[in-house]
Write a protein that holds these residues in place. Structure first.
Motif, PDB file in Angstrom:
ATOM      1  N   PHE A 162      -2.918  13.272   0.958  1.00  0.00           N
ATOM      2  CA  PHE A 162      -2.590  11.831   1.224  1.00  0.00           C
ATOM      3  C   PHE A 162      -3.548  11.517   2.431  1.00  0.00           C
ATOM      4  O   PHE A 162      -3.068  11.856   3.465  1.00  0.00           O
ATOM      5  CB  PHE A 162      -1.056  11.584   1.176  1.00  0.00           C
ATOM      6  N   ASP A 212      -8.104  10.391  -3.594  1.00  0.00           N
ATOM      7  CA  ASP A 212      -6.749  10.410  -3.790  1.00  0.00           C
ATOM      8  C   ASP A 212      -6.260   9.383  -4.975  1.00  0.00           C
ATOM      9  O   ASP A 212      -5.632   9.441  -5.698  1.00  0.00           O
ATOM     10  CB  ASP A 212      -5.847   9.768  -2.550  1.00  0.00           C
ATOM     11  N   HIS A 244       0.818  -1.239   0.157  1.00  0.00           N
ATOM     12  CA  HIS A 244       0.097   0.098   0.006  1.00  0.00           C
ATOM     13  C   HIS A 244       0.906   1.252   0.136  1.00  0.00           C
ATOM     14  O   HIS A 244       1.805   1.162   0.508  1.00  0.00           O
ATOM     15  CB  HIS A 244      -0.865  -0.211   1.173  1.00  0.00           C
ATOM     16  N   HIS A 279      -3.400  -3.006   4.506  1.00  0.00           N
ATOM     17  CA  HIS A 279      -2.564  -2.003   5.105  1.00  0.00           C
ATOM     18  C   HIS A 279      -2.982  -1.699   6.676  1.00  0.00           C
ATOM     19  O   HIS A 279      -1.965  -0.978   7.285  1.00  0.00           O
ATOM     20  CB  HIS A 279      -2.575  -0.700   4.350  1.00  0.00           C
ATOM     21  N   MET A 322       0.836   3.835   1.396  1.00  0.00           N
ATOM     22  CA  MET A 322       1.242   4.617   2.794  1.00  0.00           C
ATOM     23  C   MET A 322       2.541   4.100   3.125  1.00  0.00           C
ATOM     24  O   MET A 322       3.213   4.795   4.253  1.00  0.00           O
ATOM     25  CB  MET A 322       0.161   4.164   3.999  1.00  0.00           C
ATOM     26  N   TYR A 323       3.290   2.985   2.887  1.00  0.00           N
ATOM     27  CA  TYR A 323       4.385   2.631   3.260  1.00  0.00           C
ATOM     28  C   TYR A 323       5.600   2.921   2.259  1.00  0.00           C
ATOM     29  O   TYR A 323       6.666   2.653   2.381  1.00  0.00           O
ATOM     30  CB  TYR A 323       4.325   0.759   3.398  1.00  0.00           C
ATOM     31  N   ALA A 355       0.822   3.226  13.378  1.00  0.00           N
ATOM     32  CA  ALA A 355       0.161   4.004  12.056  1.00  0.00           C
ATOM     33  C   ALA A 355      -1.155   3.692  11.728  1.00  0.00           C
ATOM     34  O   ALA A 355      -2.146   4.233  11.396  1.00  0.00           O
ATOM     35  CB  ALA A 355       1.154   4.046  10.970  1.00  0.00           C
ATOM     36  N   GLN A 395     -10.106   8.919   0.458  1.00  0.00           N
ATOM     37  CA  GLN A 395      -9.288   7.707   0.070  1.00  0.00           C
ATOM     38  C   GLN A 395      -9.305   7.493  -1.412  1.00  0.00           C
ATOM     39  O   GLN A 395      -8.628   7.489  -1.997  1.00  0.00           O
ATOM     40  CB  GLN A 395      -9.385   6.341   0.922  1.00  0.00           C
ATOM     41  N   TYR A 427      -3.642   8.883   4.233  1.00  0.00           N
ATOM     42  CA  TYR A 427      -3.074   7.849   5.159  1.00  0.00           C
ATOM     43  C   TYR A 427      -1.905   8.383   5.755  1.00  0.00           C
ATOM     44  O   TYR A 427      -1.332   9.168   5.511  1.00  0.00           O
ATOM     45  CB  TYR A 427      -2.722   6.534   4.374  1.00  0.00           C
ATOM     46  N   THR A 428      -1.518   7.793   6.920  1.00  0.00           N
ATOM     47  CA  THR A 428      -0.284   8.195   7.886  1.00  0.00           C
ATOM     48  C   THR A 428       0.903   7.592   7.016  1.00  0.00           C
ATOM     49  O   THR A 428       0.704   6.099   7.169  1.00  0.00           O
ATOM     50  CB  THR A 428      -0.574   8.010   9.111  1.00  0.00           C
ATOM     51  N   ARG A 429       1.625   8.213   6.749  1.00  0.00           N
ATOM     52  CA  ARG A 429       2.797   7.367   5.899  1.00  0.00           C
ATOM     53  C   ARG A 429       3.730   6.975   7.143  1.00  0.00           C
ATOM     54  O   ARG A 429       3.890   7.371   8.143  1.00  0.00           O
ATOM     55  CB  ARG A 429       3.759   8.658   5.065  1.00  0.00           C
ATOM     56  N   THR A 433      -4.997   5.291  11.375  1.00  0.00           N
ATOM     57  CA  THR A 433      -5.870   5.656  10.152  1.00  0.00           C
ATOM     58  C   THR A 433      -7.221   5.120  10.696  1.00  0.00           C
ATOM     59  O   THR A 433      -8.253   5.461  10.034  1.00  0.00           O
ATOM     60  CB  THR A 433      -5.467   4.346   9.247  1.00  0.00           C
TER      61      THR A 433
END
Lengths: 323, 942
Positions: free
Chosen positions: B798, B780, A70, A117, A72-73, B824, B777, B800-802, B828
């Motif tokens: 974005f 994006d 995903h 995720h 986010m990574y 993380a 989401q 989501y939390t990266r 989310t």
């Protein structure tokens, strides 16, 4: 009007041997391919283009599968090979590099699949040594490994995660508390079985053994959740059969199979559409077929894709009966 | 790795490839005697079940045999019948050939031997089934004797031709794998003879003339018709020769690796590049005959393996029979044997009674498996990836309805010569063609702004009356003077009313009010019931009421001062004590007098008097009157008979202020919805359309309509978008951000559009303002999926939390403690993009959607038993406070076409004044049904 399948982009990968997998990333803008020529390639395919952006060398045997993590990574791709290795590749400032290599299997690693995720960065790997490994990223470059030994005698051919589900999901979790996910995945192997694994107290346990195939299970695919309480898994086999397994109860105990079709040749791959209403089936007869469940619960072939031409022949009544 | 084992000194045969489950047959070996010197013979069938991780084979059938076996073979003959599992042929001493029915052995039936012959001389060591005709069997014995048997006629054998000279034992016979009439035989002298059965003679003899080849094994190439291998048992020449008949003077190549004579070979049918051999050097090797290299080696055993055989069904598996009396089954895919080793040790221990076999009271120490053993059990897999593991084709779906395919373009079976295609095809899949068509219509309507035509089209094509009705409501919402038009849709047209009243007044008021019973039996007008009343229509009765209020029979002024009520009232009036006067009037039930006096006595007194009047007067109409006079709209909404919801809605449309109007409509909708009745829920939808509450409309809709199919979802979204647009038109701004239920459906809808490749259209449906995670989401994903097409737009944030993967150079707190991804994940949030609202049993009391803007939080509707036609007094102080109807307040924006009703008591006048209404909807219906006593038209008939 019949369904339409039209080729919009033909990517010349220049692989020097058989291609074993091709996967698009989360956004559908990059294509990763892998081959018996031991390489993994990444193409930018936005707007019909095909720009090679990486040619990843590191495996010492045929590369069987690739899997995108995903976003986010970050830009993360996992690959697995006959060389018994799993490699996690990462893009940093436009350059792709190996970020982690796992060598804990004793035989060919046949399948890799990232967990939803929400669980963190977890990779399931199925190997011909019969084991399934779960690699979890724990931060700062560290990975934790859990291994299920003897998951499938003679070997595991495929792994596929269940979509993220929380029991009583409408109840908002207290803020700051980790949601109580029930983690499950399915695997298929050379013991002709589909197995469902569930995490309990940090340990992976065999929850279900699904028996219907009479030969190797080549692929399993857990359908994305579309908001119904039913769980669905597709499995395909060397025996030419494709089964759709469904489970209606929340406890996950009563799975029942429905035969989608018996093909005349090995079925190598099954893949669900993102909205989970179409199943693509790819077999040794060199055909890709698309299947859809009708309102009365019967699965019908809605199109028959000939590779290379990409054209669709509408399925007539007679053909359908024949199939 | 070792998969299974069984202690047998036996000849072995796998079940054919098409057999499921996999069996292994064993027959007591004729060549060896064990320590018992027993000459008994047994034929056994074992199931090889790889689902069971233990090393055990399950015995499925056993049979005493008359002869011990030199060779065992399992064929498909007779497999046409469903219960058959083919036949096993055993070659024994003295030329005996026995045919067994596998089915009869497995079922323990009588007469499992279905054929026996002694035509051969000497032991029958060579047997092979024709791969094309399952009834054809070749056998070889002493004196160069080869027979071809037709199992349909097992008594008379044929010969492939004249016996080869000199006479010698036949060690192997083998049918060609490609050409069905070609057979070969191998002879200990080192030559192989190839027979053509059509010509009935040997066509070629293969020999390297070294005279040192001592043929122990022979096998045809699985795919190349002209190639075969011969193995040599001679320790001086422990080789495997590869021959091509097109060049039969010397072998193509020679596989040299064994150090002593080769005892058996087996060519993998699933991959011609894998050839197994066993030899007297105690080794089992797997060769790639093309490359001449060993690709797999089983660790050295203590004993010779005299027979190796690939499992025909499971290509990774082979069996090996050894002279020390074991048959072992291995996988060539490598792996660790530790677990199995341990179970074997445990098994041995447990076979000694309770670990205390000698009854000494001392338990045996647990057996320590020597570490050396554990090390040697790690067998590397085949160096060369076997063909059966190489997936040649594939398909996968990707975002946006993309289908990725790759693989073979030529027919399977010709893969030897083919070069692999290196193209990957990306295709667009569209399956929901009707959905796309309707979706485009909606998009065009929304873009052009011509929604009235769109609605009109929907009204005309609606199949269900409810649907038609709903579209009427939606359409009216888009028009000017929507409130009065809504009233008309409900069956209340001001013009019609005026006509009725005029006719009524000119004809005089009917002497009698129709009896409720009489009206109830009137089947043609079942739905005309007004609030808590089955009686005559409100307006008519109201006029009568006003008529009755006019004082009558006033002649000369007379002021009584007597002690009766009249007198007391007069006296009170004389003193200006209106309160007492009113009280007296009320006591005497002289309500008109009381009201008149109260008006003179001031606002407070009037209000009190009204209250008393309504408390005392319990006619069917009084509740309505009291509600209207006292502006208790909420009482109407909360207490009305649900069958009269239309009338309740009509009252709200006529009287209530905008701020209250939406709230009250929603309350009415909630009451209808909470009944759980599908019909009433549909009516609730109409209430929500009237109030413009999109979120509640969706909530209510999804409870009673499936929305999982694309067209059903389309149905809902059409309504939502039109309603949304009407709200936008009214408010002049974008509508409120969707609540969670709508957000879910919108996301579902946009996802569906995306799955058909309509990325830009999908994007259009996702409101930018929304902070719903699902929507963010998808926005994006859609944005980036479109590539350069949206290049000029700013990417959405974005959602989501990266998480940074890899070694982090600068230590950040988030990455500490090894819990970054988990942390993380919890950040989310417990949102589940695709988790639906299953348990949405509607609870109006639960303020569970705080994010719904511009809406009141519904209060619990008081639970009360609502019996039809029975008046329940309004419960004054339940629910939220209804706003006091302030005089002359600016009329709400929503009700564009209406003049404010300034004084509550003048509702009728107001109705009359504002009767210039557009007649675009239902006017013919309502006018045709104009009838003195009936103003209400069944809404279903519109």
């Amino acid at each position: 009007l019949p369904p339409q399948v039209s080729v919009i982009n033909t990517v010349d990968t220049s692989h020097e041997d058989m291609i074993h997998d091709a996967q698009m990333d989360y956004y559908g803008t990059r294509l990763a391919t892998c081959s018996s020529d031991r390489s993994v390639k990444i193409f930018d395919v936005r707007n019909g283009g095909q720009i090679l952006i990486a040619d990843l060398r590191g495996h010492e045997g045929p590369v069987w599968q690739v899997a995108w993590a995903h976003p986010m990574y970050g830009n993360i791709l996992a690959s697995c090979s006959y060389d018994r290795k799993v490699i996690v590749w990462k893009e940093e400032n436009g350059t792709w590099e190996k970020t982690y290599e796992y060598t804990g299997h004793d035989s060919s690693v046949n399948s890799v699949c990232w967990a939803p995720h929400d669980y963190g960065l977890i990779l399931a790997c199925g190997s011909s040594d019969g084991a399934i490994s779960l690699l979890s990223y724990t931060g700062d470059g560290q990975w934790e490994v859990k291994k299920i030994s003897n998951a499938h005698t003679i070997g595991c051919n495929a792994v596929s995660w269940a979509p993220a589900v929380v029991p009583g999901s409408l109840i908002e979790q207290p803020s700051g508390q980790k949601p109580n996910y029930i983690k499950r995945f399915a695997s298929g192997g050379c013991d002709n079985l589909v197995k469902i694994w569930k995490e309990e107290d940090g340990q992976w346990k065999e929850e279900q053994k699904l028996e219907a195939h009479s030969d190797w299970v080549r692929d399993v695919a857990w359908a994305p959740s579309i908001g119904l309480p039913t769980s669905t898994i597709a499995s395909c086999s060397q025996d030419g059969r494709v089964f759709i397994w469904t489970c209606d109860d929340a406890s996950g105990n009563s799975w029942s199979p429905k035969l989608l079709h018996k093909f005349n040749d090995v079925v190598w791959h099954v893949s669900w559409s993102i909205t989970a209403n179409i199943l693509a089936v790819s077999g040794g007869d060199n055909k890709v077929t698309l299947w859809k469940e009708s309102v009365d619960g019967l699965w019908a072939c809605i199109s028959d894709v000939n590779k290379g031409q990409g054209g669709v022949s509408a399925i007539t009544e007679g053909q359908q009966n024949e199939q | 790795m070792k998969l299974k084992e069984i202690e047998r000194t036996a000849a072995q045969a796998w079940s054919p490839a098409n057999n499921h489950p996999i069996y292994l047959a064993t027959g007591t070996s004729a060549q060896q005697l064990d320590a018992s010197f027993s000459t008994n013979a047994t034929l056994e069938i074992f199931e090889v079940d790889f689902r069971d991780p233990s090393l055990d084979l399950k015995q499925k059938g056993t049979l005493p045999a008359s002869n011990r076996f030199h060779k065992l073979i399992w064929g498909n003959f007779g497999n046409g019948s469903p219960e058959s599992s083919g036949v096993i042929i055993g070659g024994g001493d003295n030329g005996v050939l026995t045919m067994y029915s596998v089915h009869r052995i497995l079922a323990s039936k009588s007469e499992p031997v279905i054929g026996q012959t002694e035509k051969h001389s000497g032991p029958v060591r060579a047997l092979d089934f024709n791969p094309f005709q399952s009834n054809l069997l070749a056998s070889g014995a002493n004196d160069s004797e080869i027979f071809i048997w037709d199992l349909n006629n097992f008594s008379v054998p044929m010969t492939p031709g004249a016996k080869s000279q000199p006479h010698e034992d036949i060690s192997v016979v083998s049918w060609n794998r490609q050409v069905q009439h070609i057979l070969s035989s191998a002879h200990p002298s080192g030559k192989a003879v190839v027979w053509d059965l059509r010509k009935n003679e040997p066509i070629i003899k293969v020999s390297d003339h070294s005279n040192r080849m001592h043929c122990s094994g022979m096998a045809w190439h699985p795919e190349v018709a002209t190639q075969l291998v011969l193995s040599s048992e001679d320790d001086r020449l422990p080789v495997i020769q590869i021959w091509d008949l097109r060049f039969a003077t010397s072998p193509l190549s020679q596989l040299e690796g064994h150090t002593r004579g080769v005892l058996s070979v087996s060519w993998c049918q699933a991959d011609p590049e894998l050839l197994l051999s066993s030899a007297k050097d105690n080794r089992i090797l797997c060769w790639n005959p093309n490359m001449g290299e060993v690709v797999y080696e089983l660790p050295i055993r203590s004993q010779w393996c005299f027979d190796v055989q690939w499992c025909p069904r499971n290509p990774s598996v082979f069996s090996a029979a050894t002279f020390d009396g074991w048959i072992n089954i291995y996988s060539v895919m490598g792996g660790n044997l530790e677990a199995q080793q341990k179970t074997q040790a445990d098994k041995i221990s447990s076979s000694f009674n309770n670990l205390d076999p000698f009854g000494t009271g001392q338990i045996l120490p647990p057996l320590q498996v020597p570490e050396q053993v554990a090390q040697t059990t790690l067998i590397p897999p085949l160096k060369k990836p076997p063909k059966w593991i190489r997936r040649p084709v594939g398909v996968s779906f990707a975002f946006g309805g993309k289908l990725i395919t790759f693989g073979l373009t030529k027919a399977p079976g010709q893969q030897m010569q083919q070069t692999y295609p290196h193209q990957v095809f990306i295709s667009q899949v569209t399956t929901e063609t009707e959905f796309l068509l309707r979706s485009r219509e909606l998009q065009m309507a929304l873009q052009s702004g011509n929604l009235l035509d769109y609605c009109q089209g929907k009204i005309q094509t609606a199949k269900l009356p409810f649907d038609e009705n709903l579209w009427n409501f939606l359409k009216v919402n888009l028009e000017q003077e929507s409130r009065s038009k809504l009233l008309k849709l409900l069956g209340y047209s001001k013009e019609d009313l005026q006509k009725k009243i005029t006719s009524c007044l000119s004809n005089g008021i009917p002497d009698k009010q129709p009896l409720p019973e009489a009206n109830e039996t009137n089947a043609a007008q079942p739905d005309q019931l007004l609030i808590n009343s089955s009686d005559a229509v409100a307006a008519v009765s109201s006029s009568a009421f006003f008529d009755n209020l006019i004082p009558q029979n006033i002649s000369t002024l007379e002021i009584p001062v007597t002690e009766d009520t009249d007198g007391l009232i007069s006296q009170a009036l004389l003193l200006g004590n209106f309160e007492s006067a009113v009280e007296l009037c009320m006591q005497a039930e002289r309500f008109a007098d009381a009201i008149i006096l109260a008006i003179a006595g001031g606002e407070n007194l009037l209000r009190e008097t009204q209250k008393h009047y309504f408390a005392k007067q319990k006619t069917k109409l009084s509740v309505l009157l009291s509600s209207i006079v006292q502006q208790k709209w909420q009482d109407i909404v909360c207490t009305c008979n649900l069958q009269s919801w239309k009338e309740a809605l009509a009252i709200l449309l006529t009287y209530s202020k905008h701020e209250d109007y939406t709230q009250l409509c929603d309350m009415l909708g909630a009451r209808l919805e909470s009944e759980g009745d599908a019909g009433l829920s549909n009516d609730a939808c109409l209430c929500y359309i009237s109030s413009g509450n999109v979120e509640r409309l969706v909530e209510c809709w999804v409870k009673n309509h499936e929305t999982s199919s694309p067209l059903a979802l389309q149905d809902l979204i059409e309504k939502v978008m039109v309603l949304n647009r009407s709200i936008e038109m009214l408010q002049g701004t974008a509508g409120p951000a969707p609540g969670p239920v709508l957000a879910e459906r919108i996301t579902q809808y946009a996802s569906l559009l995306a799955s058909q490749g309509c990325l830009a259209a999908a994007m259009d449906y996702l409101p930018r303002s929304s902070k719903e995670l699902l929507i963010e989401q998808l926005r994006d994903r859609l944005f980036h999926a479109q590539g350069a097409n949206v290049g000029d737009q700013q990417p959405p944030p974005f959602p989501y939390t990266r998480v940074n993967v890899g070694v982090i150079k600068h230590t950040s707190p988030a990455a500490k403690g090894g819990s970054a991804p988990e942390g993380a994940a919890s950040k989310t949030g417990p949102r589940h993009p695709e988790k639906p609202n299953y348990q949405s049993s509607f609870a109006p009391s639960a303020p569970s959607q705080p994010s719904v803007p511009s809406l009141f939080t519904p209060q619990p509707v008081p639970a009360m038993s609502m019996t039809p036609h029975h008046v329940t007094p309004p419960q004054a102080s339940t629910g939220p406070q209804t706003g006091v109807y302030s005089r002359g307040s600016p009329y709400p924006q929503y009700n564009l076409g209406l003049v404010p009703a300034a004084i509550s008591g003048q509702g009728l006048l107001y109705l009359q004044r504002t009767s210039q209404l557009s007649e675009r909807l239902g006017s013919s219906e309502t006018s045709s049904s104009s009838n003195c006593c009936c103003m209400s038209t069944d809404i279903k008939h519109i």
